[in-house]
Design an enzyme around this catalytic site. Structure first.
Site, PDB file in Angstrom:
ATOM      1  N   LYS A  55       0.832  -1.216   0.000  1.00  0.00           N
ATOM      2  CA  LYS A  55       0.000   0.000   0.000  1.00  0.00           C
ATOM      3  C   LYS A  55       0.860   1.257   0.000  1.00  0.00           C
ATOM      4  CE  LYS A  55      -2.527  -2.722  -0.455  1.00  0.00           C
ATOM      5  NZ  LYS A  55      -2.509  -4.197  -0.390  1.00  0.00           N
ATOM      6  N   GLY A 119       9.041 -22.732  15.821  1.00  0.00           N
ATOM      7  CA  GLY A 119       8.227 -23.538  16.728  1.00  0.00           C
ATOM      8  C   GLY A 119       7.727 -24.810  16.077  1.00  0.00           C
ATOM      9  N   GLY A 186      -4.428 -11.878 -10.484  1.00  0.00           N
ATOM     10  CA  GLY A 186      -5.148 -11.872  -9.210  1.00  0.00           C
ATOM     11  C   GLY A 186      -4.858 -10.562  -8.491  1.00  0.00           C
ATOM     12  N   VAL A 241       1.898 -20.005 -19.015  1.00  0.00           N
ATOM     13  CA  VAL A 241       3.348 -19.988 -19.235  1.00  0.00           C
ATOM     14  C   VAL A 241       3.815 -21.415 -19.507  1.00  0.00           C
ATOM     15  CG1 VAL A 241       5.586 -19.490 -18.195  1.00  0.00           C
ATOM     16  CG2 VAL A 241       3.644 -17.987 -17.750  1.00  0.00           C
ATOM     17  N   GLY A 274      -1.035 -17.120  -6.448  1.00  0.00           N
ATOM     18  CA  GLY A 274      -1.659 -17.578  -5.216  1.00  0.00           C
ATOM     19  C   GLY A 274      -0.616 -17.913  -4.161  1.00  0.00           C
ATOM     20  N   ASP A 314      -3.980 -17.487   7.494  1.00  0.00           N
ATOM     21  CA  ASP A 314      -3.778 -18.068   6.161  1.00  0.00           C
ATOM     22  C   ASP A 314      -3.577 -19.578   6.184  1.00  0.00           C
ATOM     23  OD1 ASP A 314      -3.869 -15.491   5.214  1.00  0.00           O
ATOM     24  OD2 ASP A 314      -1.925 -15.544   4.191  1.00  0.00           O
ATOM     25  N   HIS A 446     -23.063  15.816   2.256  1.00  0.00           N
ATOM     26  CA  HIS A 446     -22.908  16.235   0.869  1.00  0.00           C
ATOM     27  C   HIS A 446     -21.801  17.284   0.778  1.00  0.00           C
ATOM     28  CE1 HIS A 446     -23.868  17.224  -3.239  1.00  0.00           C
ATOM     29  NE2 HIS A 446     -23.834  18.508  -2.902  1.00  0.00           N
TER      30      HIS A 446
HETATM   31  P1  FAD Z   1       1.546 -14.344   8.135  1.00  0.00           P
HETATM   32  O1  FAD Z   1       1.326 -12.897   8.069  1.00  0.00           O
HETATM   33  O2  FAD Z   1       2.101 -15.035   6.943  1.00  0.00           O
HETATM   34  O3  FAD Z   1       2.491 -14.600   9.403  1.00  0.00           O
HETATM   35  C1  FAD Z   1       2.949 -15.867   9.738  1.00  0.00           C
HETATM   36  C2  FAD Z   1       4.189 -15.700  10.609  1.00  0.00           C
HETATM   37  O4  FAD Z   1       4.529 -16.960  11.153  1.00  0.00           O
HETATM   38  C3  FAD Z   1       5.424 -15.212   9.837  1.00  0.00           C
HETATM   39  O5  FAD Z   1       5.995 -14.118  10.502  1.00  0.00           O
HETATM   40  C4  FAD Z   1       6.351 -16.425   9.834  1.00  0.00           C
HETATM   41  O6  FAD Z   1       7.729 -16.060   9.875  1.00  0.00           O
HETATM   42  C5  FAD Z   1       5.949 -17.116  11.130  1.00  0.00           C
HETATM   43  N1  FAD Z   1       6.210 -18.560  11.156  1.00  0.00           N
HETATM   44  C6  FAD Z   1       5.920 -19.474  10.207  1.00  0.00           C
HETATM   45  N2  FAD Z   1       6.262 -20.709  10.637  1.00  0.00           N
HETATM   46  C7  FAD Z   1       6.766 -20.565  11.877  1.00  0.00           C
HETATM   47  C8  FAD Z   1       7.269 -21.469  12.846  1.00  0.00           C
HETATM   48  N3  FAD Z   1       7.290 -22.784  12.642  1.00  0.00           N
HETATM   49  N4  FAD Z   1       7.737 -20.958  14.012  1.00  0.00           N
HETATM   50  C9  FAD Z   1       7.708 -19.614  14.267  1.00  0.00           C
HETATM   51  N5  FAD Z   1       7.232 -18.727  13.392  1.00  0.00           N
HETATM   52  C10 FAD Z   1       6.756 -19.185  12.211  1.00  0.00           C
HETATM   53  N6  FAD Z   1      -4.302  -8.968   3.149  1.00  0.00           N
HETATM   54  C11 FAD Z   1      -5.199  -7.995   3.409  1.00  0.00           C
HETATM   55  O7  FAD Z   1      -6.140  -8.234   4.172  1.00  0.00           O
HETATM   56  N7  FAD Z   1      -5.084  -6.734   2.848  1.00  0.00           N
HETATM   57  C12 FAD Z   1      -4.073  -6.429   2.005  1.00  0.00           C
HETATM   58  O8  FAD Z   1      -4.001  -5.296   1.524  1.00  0.00           O
HETATM   59  C13 FAD Z   1      -3.116  -7.422   1.700  1.00  0.00           C
HETATM   60  N8  FAD Z   1      -2.083  -7.163   0.878  1.00  0.00           N
HETATM   61  C14 FAD Z   1      -1.148  -8.122   0.621  1.00  0.00           C
HETATM   62  C15 FAD Z   1      -0.111  -7.828  -0.253  1.00  0.00           C
HETATM   63  C16 FAD Z   1       0.841  -8.780  -0.550  1.00  0.00           C
HETATM   64  C17 FAD Z   1       1.970  -8.456  -1.487  1.00  0.00           C
HETATM   65  C18 FAD Z   1       0.764 -10.074   0.075  1.00  0.00           C
HETATM   66  C19 FAD Z   1       1.815 -11.116  -0.194  1.00  0.00           C
HETATM   67  C20 FAD Z   1      -0.270 -10.381   0.942  1.00  0.00           C
HETATM   68  C21 FAD Z   1      -1.246  -9.406   1.214  1.00  0.00           C
HETATM   69  N9  FAD Z   1      -2.326  -9.667   2.072  1.00  0.00           N
HETATM   70  C22 FAD Z   1      -3.260  -8.704   2.308  1.00  0.00           C
HETATM   71  C23 FAD Z   1      -2.494 -10.976   2.712  1.00  0.00           C
HETATM   72  C24 FAD Z   1      -2.005 -10.907   4.172  1.00  0.00           C
HETATM   73  O9  FAD Z   1      -0.660 -10.499   4.190  1.00  0.00           O
HETATM   74  C25 FAD Z   1      -2.160 -12.269   4.828  1.00  0.00           C
HETATM   75  O10 FAD Z   1      -3.499 -12.709   4.712  1.00  0.00           O
HETATM   76  C26 FAD Z   1      -1.800 -12.179   6.301  1.00  0.00           C
HETATM   77  O11 FAD Z   1      -0.492 -11.733   6.492  1.00  0.00           O
HETATM   78  C27 FAD Z   1      -1.951 -13.554   6.954  1.00  0.00           C
HETATM   79  O12 FAD Z   1      -1.682 -13.442   8.313  1.00  0.00           O
HETATM   80  P2  FAD Z   1      -1.174 -14.688   9.174  1.00  0.00           P
HETATM   81  O13 FAD Z   1      -0.909 -14.143  10.524  1.00  0.00           O
HETATM   82  O14 FAD Z   1      -2.083 -15.820   8.997  1.00  0.00           O
HETATM   83  O15 FAD Z   1       0.213 -15.130   8.484  1.00  0.00           O
HETATM   84  P1  NAI Z   2      -4.871 -14.763  -6.318  1.00  0.00           P
HETATM   85  O1  NAI Z   2      -5.474 -16.064  -5.951  1.00  0.00           O
HETATM   86  O2  NAI Z   2      -5.556 -13.506  -5.948  1.00  0.00           O
HETATM   87  O3  NAI Z   2      -4.639 -14.696  -7.890  1.00  0.00           O
HETATM   88  C1  NAI Z   2      -3.854 -15.630  -8.577  1.00  0.00           C
HETATM   89  C2  NAI Z   2      -4.198 -15.541 -10.049  1.00  0.00           C
HETATM   90  O4  NAI Z   2      -3.258 -16.322 -10.755  1.00  0.00           O
HETATM   91  C3  NAI Z   2      -5.578 -16.101 -10.377  1.00  0.00           C
HETATM   92  O5  NAI Z   2      -6.256 -15.210 -11.217  1.00  0.00           O
HETATM   93  C4  NAI Z   2      -5.270 -17.425 -11.049  1.00  0.00           C
HETATM   94  O6  NAI Z   2      -6.242 -17.799 -12.002  1.00  0.00           O
HETATM   95  C5  NAI Z   2      -3.946 -17.114 -11.714  1.00  0.00           C
HETATM   96  N1  NAI Z   2      -3.109 -18.286 -11.968  1.00  0.00           N
HETATM   97  C6  NAI Z   2      -2.931 -19.380 -11.179  1.00  0.00           C
HETATM   98  N2  NAI Z   2      -2.021 -20.215 -11.739  1.00  0.00           N
HETATM   99  C7  NAI Z   2      -1.622 -19.629 -12.895  1.00  0.00           C
HETATM  100  C8  NAI Z   2      -0.685 -19.986 -13.909  1.00  0.00           C
HETATM  101  N3  NAI Z   2       0.037 -21.107 -13.838  1.00  0.00           N
HETATM  102  N4  NAI Z   2      -0.532 -19.153 -14.962  1.00  0.00           N
HETATM  103  C9  NAI Z   2      -1.249 -17.983 -15.040  1.00  0.00           C
HETATM  104  N5  NAI Z   2      -2.135 -17.596 -14.112  1.00  0.00           N
HETATM  105  C10 NAI Z   2      -2.318 -18.407 -13.049  1.00  0.00           C
HETATM  106  O7  NAI Z   2      -3.383 -14.824  -5.721  1.00  0.00           O
HETATM  107  P2  NAI Z   2      -2.292 -13.702  -5.532  1.00  0.00           P
HETATM  108  O8  NAI Z   2      -2.538 -12.546  -6.409  1.00  0.00           O
HETATM  109  O9  NAI Z   2      -0.998 -14.416  -5.609  1.00  0.00           O
HETATM  110  O10 NAI Z   2      -2.535 -13.247  -4.050  1.00  0.00           O
HETATM  111  C11 NAI Z   2      -2.489 -14.213  -2.996  1.00  0.00           C
HETATM  112  C12 NAI Z   2      -3.429 -13.826  -1.910  1.00  0.00           C
HETATM  113  O11 NAI Z   2      -2.893 -12.767  -1.129  1.00  0.00           O
HETATM  114  C13 NAI Z   2      -4.766 -13.263  -2.397  1.00  0.00           C
HETATM  115  O12 NAI Z   2      -5.655 -14.287  -2.766  1.00  0.00           O
HETATM  116  C14 NAI Z   2      -5.241 -12.535  -1.202  1.00  0.00           C
HETATM  117  O13 NAI Z   2      -5.823 -13.450  -0.325  1.00  0.00           O
HETATM  118  C15 NAI Z   2      -3.951 -11.986  -0.619  1.00  0.00           C
HETATM  119  N6  NAI Z   2      -3.793 -10.578  -1.015  1.00  0.00           N
HETATM  120  C16 NAI Z   2      -4.745  -9.687  -0.635  1.00  0.00           C
HETATM  121  C17 NAI Z   2      -4.657  -8.366  -1.010  1.00  0.00           C
HETATM  122  C18 NAI Z   2      -5.737  -7.438  -0.619  1.00  0.00           C
HETATM  123  O14 NAI Z   2      -6.532  -7.781   0.236  1.00  0.00           O
HETATM  124  N7  NAI Z   2      -5.820  -6.244  -1.201  1.00  0.00           N
HETATM  125  C19 NAI Z   2      -3.522  -7.851  -1.773  1.00  0.00           C
HETATM  126  C20 NAI Z   2      -2.597  -8.892  -2.152  1.00  0.00           C
HETATM  127  C21 NAI Z   2      -2.724 -10.185  -1.755  1.00  0.00           C
END
Ligand code: FAD
Ligand code: NAI
Length: 471
Positions: A55, A119, A186, A241, A274, A314, A446
């Site tokens: 962001k 852990g 995605g 791909v 994904g 997640d 408004h």
């Molecule tokens: P995580 O945030 O993945 O945290 C898991 C933690 O566990 C990590 O710090 C890891 O190091 C630790 N861990 C793993 N295994 C072990 C172990 N065995 N022992 C100790 N520690 C461990 N979601 C939104 O809602 N809004 C967004 O705008 C958004 N933008 C995103 C943009 C990107 C580029 C990406 C990649 C994701 C985005 N997401 C967004 C998704 C969001 O980041 C995840 O849904 C969220 O972080 C999940 O939270 P979590 O706590 O389940 O796991």
């Molecule tokens: P995604 O599931 O949103 O999108 C993946 C896309 O890749 C899909 O459209 C799928 O059809 C396509 N795809 C899958 N395999 C493919 C292949 N082999 N070749 C071409 N296309 C293929 O996953 P993404 O974008 O990686 O994000 C992961 C997750 O992270 C999201 O689902 C979301 O949960 C979280 N996220 C949330 C954000 C937010 O809330 N604003 C921002 C970024 C991530």
């Protein structure tokens, strides 16, 4: 002996730990990721390499785009524009450091103990921690919360390397790539593709599916597809791909698009197809918990088949979103403290932080048709909103879907300015069981873009003021 040990400190884990401690439970949070000083790096994907840094770059790149292409329309001339990418990255990193460092403060003010290491659950009451130096320690606890998150999926045809990167790599380019390929249209593909496109990359998005954003309401998929194309994202649907090869300065990509093989060179390739749950190696052999396609199996209260072991975020079923994980963390902490808590999985908001934003909550039209629920539609375009016109954001619409008989709101879908905030207003009203008439009878300031929600609710009952109603 701890009451609760949380494994993982992302938005699911750290929130669960804070809540548990606030409820009087002796709580420890274990995190394996370390910063460059060797200290536990809290915050997980979201704070370090997800929600927050993406962001920050979306905002910076949007400002650059506005300065480059839009300000002159307002009569503002700024002469030669320069991009200092390293400063833009520093701003992003400073925000990340502030927030991740802030968790240390939150842990200490809430009396959450923390531990740096990996852990692993040995039995229902023992967690083993392997520290960075290889030392092993066993911790006794009454309850365990697994919050180990997820990681990017790697595909065999495009293995990660120097120029083929995942989302984390794409948040740290040191130069704007002239050409950028993105595999996957995605959420990550669209958000990070937009960042680099605004900064000057020529972006091609390769998406396997025939439909664009199939999880969104059809009208949003259609309109936003046109808008992304207009903004310079060349989105190739039905494209797979076949293979990639890394070269020093670029990646060669062969992909098949509707039966035709296409070969292209990109300076960088982002693979965003994904994410996969991070469950491997967390649960010891003696602990009988099922894992399905990587997801730890839990009931609606995030409880595994071992009653004192829970899993949130997640690593369990449901959308991979920070807010979903945090709410699950709170629910689990409360249930451990013997309170009656639950998560309303019917009302999890989704947002894509493009410009304009895309956001929705509840059902879309296809889902309602599939469920054979009779519904009515109220739609209001931002082109008819005074505020949207004034702020030059008149693309898109608000769509309200409500039950044909009871008028209860079943879904709200927004493509346009402040979509995430408008959907949040809708979500709050839906939590209270609002009808579109309830929204119609509510006063909106408004001029605001939220008035489009008011008008869409009015339109659901053919009472819109600022557009024509159905005859
Ligand atoms: P995580 O945030 O993945 O945290 C898991 C933690 O566990 C990590 O710090 C890891 O190091 C630790 N861990 C793993 N295994 C072990 C172990 N065995 N022992 C100790 N520690 C461990 N979601 C939104 O809602 N809004 C967004 O705008 C958004 N933008 C995103 C943009 C990107 C580029 C990406 C990649 C994701 C985005 N997401 C967004 C998704 C969001 O980041 C995840 O849904 C969220 O972080 C999940 O939270 P979590 O706590 O389940 O796991
Ligand atoms: P995604 O599931 O949103 O999108 C993946 C896309 O890749 C899909 O459209 C799928 O059809 C396509 N795809 C899958 N395999 C493919 C292949 N082999 N070749 C071409 N296309 C293929 O996953 P993404 O974008 O990686 O994000 C992961 C997750 O992270 C999201 O689902 C979301 O949960 C979280 N996220 C949330 C954000 C937010 O809330 N604003 C921002 C970024 C991530």
């Amino acid at each position: 002996m701890f009451d609760v040990v949380v494994i993982g400190s992302g938005p699911a884990g750290y929130v669960a730990a804070i809540k548990a401690s606030q409820l009087g439970l002796k709580t420890l949070c274990i995190e394996e990721s370390v910063d460059n000083k060797g200290n536990a790096n809290f915050g997980g994907t979201c704070l370090n390499v997800g929600c927050i840094p993406s962001k920050a770059l979306l905002d910076s790149s949007h400002r650059y785009y506005e300065a480059n292409k839009k300000l002159s329309e307002h009569g503002i001339e700024i002469g030669e524009l320069k991009l200092d990418l390293s400063l833009m990255m520093k701003r992003k990193d400073d925000i990340v450091n502030k927030l991740t460092g802030g968790i240390n403060g939150l842990f200490s003010s809430n009396k959450v103990e923390s531990y740096s290491g990996r852990g692993k659950i040995i039995d229902a009451n023992t967690v083993e921690v392997v520290k960075a130096d290889g030392a092993v320690e066993k911790i006794e606890t009454k309850n365990i919360i697994i919050a180990t998150g997820s990681k990017p999926i790697e595909i065999p045809s495009a293995p990660f390397g120097k120029n083929i990167v995942d989302s984390t790599g794409a948040l740290g380019f040191t130069k704007v790539p002239e050409t950028l390929g993105v595999v996957g249209a995605g959420i990550i593909g669209l958000e990070l593709g937009s960042v680099w496109s605004r900064l000057g990359s020529k972006v091609t998005v390769i998406e396997a599916l025939d439909d664009f954003l199939p999880m969104a309401d059809k009208d949003i998929s259609k309109e936003s597809f046109k808008e992304f194309k207009k903004q310079g994202l060349d989105i190739k649907l039905s494209s797979t791909v076949i293979k990639c090869s890394e070269h020093k300065e670029y990646v060669s990509v062969s992909y098949e698009c509707q039966g035709e093989e296409i070969n292209k060179k990109f300076e960088k390739l982002i693979v965003a197809v994904g994410r996969y749950p991070n469950s491997s190696g967390v649960i010891g052999e003696k602990v009988n918990i099922s894992i399905n396609k990587g997801f730890i199996e839990v009931n609606e209260f995030c409880q595994t088949s071992v009653p004192n072991i829970w899993a949130v975020g997640d690593v369990v079923r449901g959308p991979m979103l920070a807010h979903k994980g945090s709410e699950e963390g709170i629910m689990v902490a409360e249930r451990i403290a013997e309170k009656q808590a639950q998560v309303n999985y019917d009302l999890v908001p989704s947002v894509i932080y493009s410009h304009p934003e895309i956001a929705w909550v509840g059902h879309n039209e296809d889902e309602l048709k599939l469920k054979k629920i009779d519904y009515k539609v109220g739609k209001f375009p931002f082109a008819a909103s005074g505020r949207a016109l004034a702020v030059d954001q008149s693309v898109g619409f608000v769509k309200v879907l409500s039950d044909k008989k009871t008028d209860t709101i079943l879904g709200v879908h927004v493509f346009g300015p402040a979509a995430a905030e408008i959907v949040q207003q809708a979500l709050i009203s839906m939590e209270f069981g609002a009808s579109s008439e309830d929204i119609s009878l509510t006063m909106f300031s408004h001029p605001t873009v939220s008035e489009a929600f008011h008008e869409a609710a009015l339109a659901a009952n053919n009472q819109a003021i600022h557009i024509g109603n159905k005859k």
